[in-house]
Design a protein around this motif. Structure first.
Motif, PDB file in Angstrom:
ATOM      1  N   LEU A  33       0.819  -1.210   0.000  1.00 10.74           N
ATOM      2  CA  LEU A  33       0.000   0.000   0.000  1.00 10.74           C
ATOM      3  C   LEU A  33       0.850   1.257   0.000  1.00 10.74           C
ATOM      4  O   LEU A  33       0.424   2.309  -0.447  1.00 10.74           O
ATOM      5  N   ASN A  34       2.079   1.133   0.519  1.00 15.08           N
ATOM      6  CA  ASN A  34       2.937   2.295   0.579  1.00 15.08           C
ATOM      7  C   ASN A  34       3.343   2.719  -0.833  1.00 15.08           C
ATOM      8  O   ASN A  34       3.351   1.908  -1.756  1.00 15.08           O
ATOM      9  N   ALA A  35       3.684   3.992  -0.971  1.00 14.66           N
ATOM     10  CA  ALA A  35       4.129   4.464  -2.279  1.00 14.66           C
ATOM     11  C   ALA A  35       5.515   3.908  -2.579  1.00 14.66           C
ATOM     12  O   ALA A  35       6.357   3.821  -1.694  1.00 14.66           O
ATOM     13  N   ILE A  91       7.882   5.245  -4.104  1.00 13.25           N
ATOM     14  CA  ILE A  91       8.949   6.224  -3.901  1.00 13.25           C
ATOM     15  C   ILE A  91       9.381   6.227  -2.444  1.00 13.25           C
ATOM     16  O   ILE A  91      10.573   6.295  -2.135  1.00 13.25           O
ATOM     17  N   VAL A  92       8.417   6.069  -1.526  1.00  9.96           N
ATOM     18  CA  VAL A  92       8.752   6.047  -0.100  1.00  9.96           C
ATOM     19  C   VAL A  92       9.514   4.775   0.247  1.00  9.96           C
ATOM     20  O   VAL A  92      10.541   4.816   0.938  1.00  9.96           O
TER      21      VAL A  92
END
Lengths: 262, 298
Positions: A105-107, A109-110
């Motif tokens: 779920l995290n981006a 890029i992060v």
């Protein structure tokens, strides 16, 4: 009837939308002109050039090795984790599942930045290994999510029966459980392989200057123009997988026929 | 062959209240040890790295605590980039939802063929690199591109959307539409046919059945689809680089640039701001996703 035609039409439009760019890339791989914008006639030239282009072949090699190793390791760790999670109590299982969901779920890029920061903090040189670790990290959840449903479908008594009949837990696992969840394990592996192959963002942040996958190589060429060999290579990859899928589907269809007659 | 067996099992088992007891691999408690490599891996490469962003975001170059990095979001350029990214990702999420829901409904009806369709829209395109697929849209949208050639052929006015926000939205919808279709389809196939038939028997017409039965039951899938599209759209820097030219800057571009220039603290600070939005959508998702524990994604 009209409704059915309309539904078919809608699916067709969506497929056209999703596949138009792919068709264009395939066309470009046969384009004599080096420029993307002009059609210069039909040629196989780029396919011949491709195998002489060491840069691209190296990137392909790196990409495939990373995809294979990361998918393999993720499959082992992920399958083991799924089996363990399946026999856990509700609370620890929910916590682990939540952690599993973070990279999904995290981006990107992060995730990419955070991995880069940890590698640098550990004074770990960015390169092949860091990319491999990053890919394993985002691949494990896909394996777990593929294996989990199969585990839930398992008949719990077969394993116990095997133990009662004197099998060791390990032997029983390979003879009883693994065959039942195998399709989930395999689809997890291929999903992970595909995800690794298509990843750009996380690789972009975790790779060092010396190493390039196909994605990062393409990104460096975005501004100055993509080498046509790249289109040829992608076309080859795409067509190979398309053919494999067709063969698998055929085989699946053949298998189903006798079942229906029963 | 396995399927009937399972159905039988389900029929005889009471809907388990204590789902903990569903299935344990034997009486072997050591089976939990199998999760150790995974737990260590996830702590080392997911949790600690995220804490690293927090650390970098809240410190300056000399490791002093500061909120300056986060405050940089109010800088006009950064704020504009964030607002634009929010706007474009919201629009593309809505478009994806409007396109995906009817598609999932159609797929649900003939769901015997749908599995291969899902592979067709999600797995297969990935073998054509995502950057290349996005670049191909340049060919379609350019001034002398395919769409304009067709329009010119019919003497229609030409479209000029390459290097505009519209092109970026199109790129987002193109890249992330499958991630909206899949979760919605997954909940729709699980909707019990008997419930729908019951509604029809009780006199509801097609529209009422949809609004009162199907739509409410599909909300978890819709929410999960929205997150799966919104988060990557909000944070992309690739699509805006390829389809937006150099003039349109999204928050993803700003962060990527900060890291490229070596300003890790600034980049981390801005990432923290971005993570607030991500956490927010994750929180909403987990509220709707409790029962499935996220396992219905694939």
């Amino acid at each position: 009837m009209v409704k059915k035609i309309f539904e078919r039409f809608y699916i067709g439009i969506i497929l056209l939308f999703l596949y138009a760019p792919i068709l264009i890339l395939i066309m470009l791989s046969f384009n004599k002109s080096k420029s993307r914008a002009r059609w210069g006639g039909f040629t196989f030239h780029w396919y011949k050039e491709l195998f002489q282009n060491e840069d691209i072949m190296n990137a392909l090699y790196t990409t495939l090795i990373i995809a294979f190793l990361s998918a393999l390791i993720a499959t082992i760790i992920g399958t083991a984790a799924a089996i363990a999670m399946n026999s856990m109590k509700r609370t620890p299982r929910t916590i682990l599942m939540a952690i599993t969901n973070i990279p999904m779920l995290n981006a990107d890029i992060v995730t990419g930045i955070s991995l880069m920061l940890i590698f640098v903090a550990l004074r770990f040189t960015l390169g092949f290994t860091s990319v491999l670790i990053a890919h394993i990290t985002f691949n494990i959840p896909y394996v777990i999510l593929s294996v989990m449903p199969k585990l839930k479908q398992l008949n719990p008594h077969t394993f116990e029966a095997a133990l009662d009949l004197g099998a060791s837990p390990v032997y029983a696992f390979f003879k009883v459980i693994l065959p039942d969840i195998f399709s989930g394990v395999i689809s997890g592996f291929f999903l992970a392989f595909t995800m690794s192959l298509d990843d750009f963002v996380i690789t972009h942040f975790t790779k060092g200057p010396e190493i390039n996958t196909l994605s990062t190589k393409i990104y460096t060429e975005v501004r100055k123009g993509i080498k046509p060999e790249m289109y040829a290579l992608s076309t080859l990859l795409f067509v190979t997988v398309l053919l494999l899928l067709i063969i698998i589907n055929r085989k699946g269809a053949e298998k189903k026929v006798p079942l229906k007659q029963n | 062959m396995k399927v009937p067996l399972n159905v039988k099992n389900k029929m005889f088992q009471k809907p388990a209240k204590d789902s903990d007891k569903e299935f344990k691999i034997g009486r072997v408690n050591q089976v939990k040890l199998l999760s150790f490599p995974y737990i260590i891996w996830m702590v080392g490469f997911i949790i600690i790295p995220l804490l690293m962003i927090l650390y970098y975001g809240l410190t300056d170059r000399d490791n002093n605590l500061t909120f300056k990095n986060i405050a940089l979001i109010s800088d006009p350029i950064n704020r504009k980039a964030l607002l634009l990214a929010l706007e474009l990702s919201l629009i593309s999420t809505i478009i994806c939802l409007l396109l995906a829901y009817p598609l999932a409904m159609v797929l649900r009806k003939n769901h015997k063929t749908s599995n291969s369709f899902i592979v067709l829209i999600i797995i297969l395109p990935m073998w054509m690199n995502f950057l290349l697929r996005t670049i191909a849209w340049q060919n379609i949208l350019e001034k002398t591109g395919i769409i304009n050639s067709i329009l010119q052929f019919f003497h229609l006015p030409t479209l000029n959307i390459i290097n505009t926000s519209a092109a970026i939205i199109l790129g987002m919808v193109y890249n992330f539409l499958p991630f909206m279709v899949l979760p919605i389809y997954n909940v729709l196939v699980k909707v019990d046919k008997d419930v729908i038939n019951a509604a029809r028997d009780l006199g509801a017409n097609g529209r009422q059945t949809f609004l009162k039965i199907i739509l409410p039951l599909s909300i978890p899938g819709v929410v999960s689809g929205i997150t799966m599209v919104f988060v990557p759209s909000l944070t992309t820097f690739v699509i805006s680089t390829i389809l937006g030219g150099s003039k349109i800057v999204l928050i993803g571009n700003v962060i990527e640039q900060q890291f490229r220039l070596g300003n890790w603290n600034t980049g981390s600070g801005l990432s923290l701001v971005l993570m607030v939005f991500i956490l927010f959508s994750m929180a909403i998702l987990s509220k709707y996703d409790k029962e499935s524990e996220g396992s219905n994604l694939w």
